[in-house]
Design an enzyme around this catalytic site. Sequence first.
Site, PDB file in Angstrom:
ATOM      1  N   GLY A 222     -49.201  27.418 -67.506  1.00 12.34           N
ATOM      2  CA  GLY A 222     -47.827  27.021 -67.203  1.00 12.34           C
ATOM      3  C   GLY A 222     -47.673  25.517 -67.292  1.00 12.34           C
ATOM      4  O   GLY A 222     -48.422  24.831 -67.995  1.00 12.34           O
ATOM      5  N   THR A 224     -47.448  21.440 -66.455  1.00  9.59           N
ATOM      6  CA  THR A 224     -48.341  20.451 -65.847  1.00  9.59           C
ATOM      7  C   THR A 224     -47.959  20.189 -64.402  1.00  9.59           C
ATOM      8  O   THR A 224     -48.835  20.043 -63.533  1.00  9.59           O
ATOM      9  CB  THR A 224     -48.300  19.148 -66.664  1.00  9.59           C
ATOM     10  OG1 THR A 224     -48.776  19.417 -67.986  1.00  9.59           O
ATOM     11  CG2 THR A 224     -49.172  18.074 -66.034  1.00  9.59           C
ATOM     12  N   THR A 226     -46.584  22.223 -62.176  1.00 11.82           N
ATOM     13  CA  THR A 226     -47.071  23.309 -61.327  1.00 11.82           C
ATOM     14  C   THR A 226     -48.591  23.275 -61.233  1.00 11.82           C
ATOM     15  O   THR A 226     -49.171  23.541 -60.178  1.00 11.82           O
ATOM     16  CB  THR A 226     -46.594  24.665 -61.864  1.00 11.82           C
ATOM     17  OG1 THR A 226     -45.176  24.668 -61.921  1.00 11.82           O
ATOM     18  CG2 THR A 226     -47.058  25.801 -60.970  1.00 11.82           C
ATOM     19  N   GLY A 227     -49.252  22.934 -62.333  1.00 13.34           N
ATOM     20  CA  GLY A 227     -50.703  22.825 -62.312  1.00 13.34           C
ATOM     21  C   GLY A 227     -51.194  21.816 -61.297  1.00 13.34           C
ATOM     22  O   GLY A 227     -52.190  22.056 -60.592  1.00 13.34           O
ATOM     23  N   GLU A 244     -54.460  25.973 -67.952  1.00 12.35           N
ATOM     24  CA  GLU A 244     -53.953  25.728 -69.306  1.00 12.35           C
ATOM     25  C   GLU A 244     -52.505  25.304 -69.143  1.00 12.35           C
ATOM     26  O   GLU A 244     -51.625  26.130 -68.909  1.00 12.35           O
ATOM     27  CB  GLU A 244     -54.099  26.986 -70.163  1.00 12.35           C
ATOM     28  CG  GLU A 244     -53.992  26.699 -71.664  1.00 12.35           C
ATOM     29  CD  GLU A 244     -52.602  26.961 -72.204  1.00 12.35           C
ATOM     30  OE1 GLU A 244     -51.776  26.017 -72.174  1.00 12.35           O
ATOM     31  OE2 GLU A 244     -52.346  28.074 -72.650  1.00 12.35           O
ATOM     32  N   CYS A 278     -47.173  27.142 -75.887  1.00  9.14           N
ATOM     33  CA  CYS A 278     -47.803  25.921 -75.372  1.00  9.14           C
ATOM     34  C   CYS A 278     -48.461  25.128 -76.487  1.00  9.14           C
ATOM     35  O   CYS A 278     -48.345  23.907 -76.553  1.00  9.14           O
ATOM     36  CB  CYS A 278     -48.844  26.270 -74.302  1.00  9.14           C
ATOM     37  SG  CYS A 278     -48.153  27.019 -72.815  1.00  9.14           S
TER      38      CYS A 278
END
Length: 470
Positions: A222, A224, A226-227, A244, A278
């Site tokens: 998802g 960046t 949220t990562g 990822e 992505c």
Amino acid sequence: MTTTTSTILESITVPADHGRAIPDAATRETIGHAPVHDPAHLDTLVRRARSAQPAWAALGHEERSRVLNAIATEIEASAEELAVILSREQGKPLDGPNARFEIGAAAVWTRSAADIPLEPEVVVDDGGQRAEVHHDPLGVVAAIGPWNWPVMIAVWQIAPALRMGNTVVLKPSEYTPLSVLALAEVYNRHLPEGVLSVIVADRGIGSALTKHPDVDKIMFTGSTATGRRIVEASASNLARLTLELGGNDAGIVLPGADVAAIADDLFWGIFINTGQTCAALKRLYVHDSVYDEVVDALAERARTMPMGNGLVPGNVLGPLQNQQQFDIVSRLVEDARAAGGRVVAGGEPAPELGPLFYRATVVADVEDGTSLVDEEQFGPAIPVLRYHEVDDAVRRANASEQGLGASVWSADRDEALAVAKRLAAGTVWINKHGTLDPRVPFGGTKASGYGQEFGVAGLKAVAAPKVIAY
């Protein structure tokens, strides 16, 4: 228009007064109603996964691989049903590199996870001592997927996790829960209870899943942003991470490139899944000597590639999946136009096709610093930038904080290889973009995440290394 009666869809949906309506991406009509789970349900699923994991691990690699191969066969047998659900919910057409392709890939990646050998590694054997690295299950894996390739990416997460003896709690995007529920229904025809569960809820439940004390590994695909929040959340349970994240992939077309030979692959590297990928090509740097030819070739394909409802045979481009993404693409194209960009194809919605359709768009004569260049558009719009010196193109391509993929396009392989080695990305393709192989590791650098999926590296990523020395 292709239609099919879906017994899978009937089995995974709930009555309207007990669920949330999920719209058809093309028509916005309701496909069905997805369940809505709460925190108590999450605790139940994680507890069941924890309870089921030791017996699943005890089956051993050979039996788990047998089960996964049986699941792959089941996916193939249900392929058309799954593809229609996916096409309606996500929007990608059945034809082309889209819904049928994605379901086929789900079977391929399931088989690959089952069949790739992973033997203990002997790291020392000098006559005096021997040391081996074994790979044990981690426990419970939390898998959180996106809405753009919901079925295929779910398989990338769950198949290797199951192969290595873990159990999985899977949370799909709130935009595409039905596709993932349908996949899980097929998987669970062959799995013991509790080995694979799906939690359908909003992002708040997703956050609770990543913080859960009984989660040992988090796999996330998802954004960046949220990562970064998941990294912070994982401090509470020290869960291992595979992330990822977003990509703003650059492509460089070198002088002397055979434009006619690369044009189709260049187009699909950009516009596969209507740009909602992505690792799609998001910024294209083209040498001045072939610039006009590349722009014209892309524009001609953008104008003529069939777009429309995914169930209509022949269509290969679909709508944006949701209103938020439609608004992002519209804004970025308008910003590029206002900044002096030359729209040579598209550049506007296609309301006659449906509310979320946006024409395949090629914008020439834009510069770095334009929002369409600097931000990930995740849609059917490509900025084409001119350069004169290869060193300058490499510098500009590497300027992004993201580094998922990149590509080099050239008639000279040695020249392309030399440039590829200078690009800061997890994968660099030559004369193609975004093509993946289940045997080849895949992952990003910089703000595009860390950890690898696929192949032996992907199996090790969902396992705990253990050294046995004697």
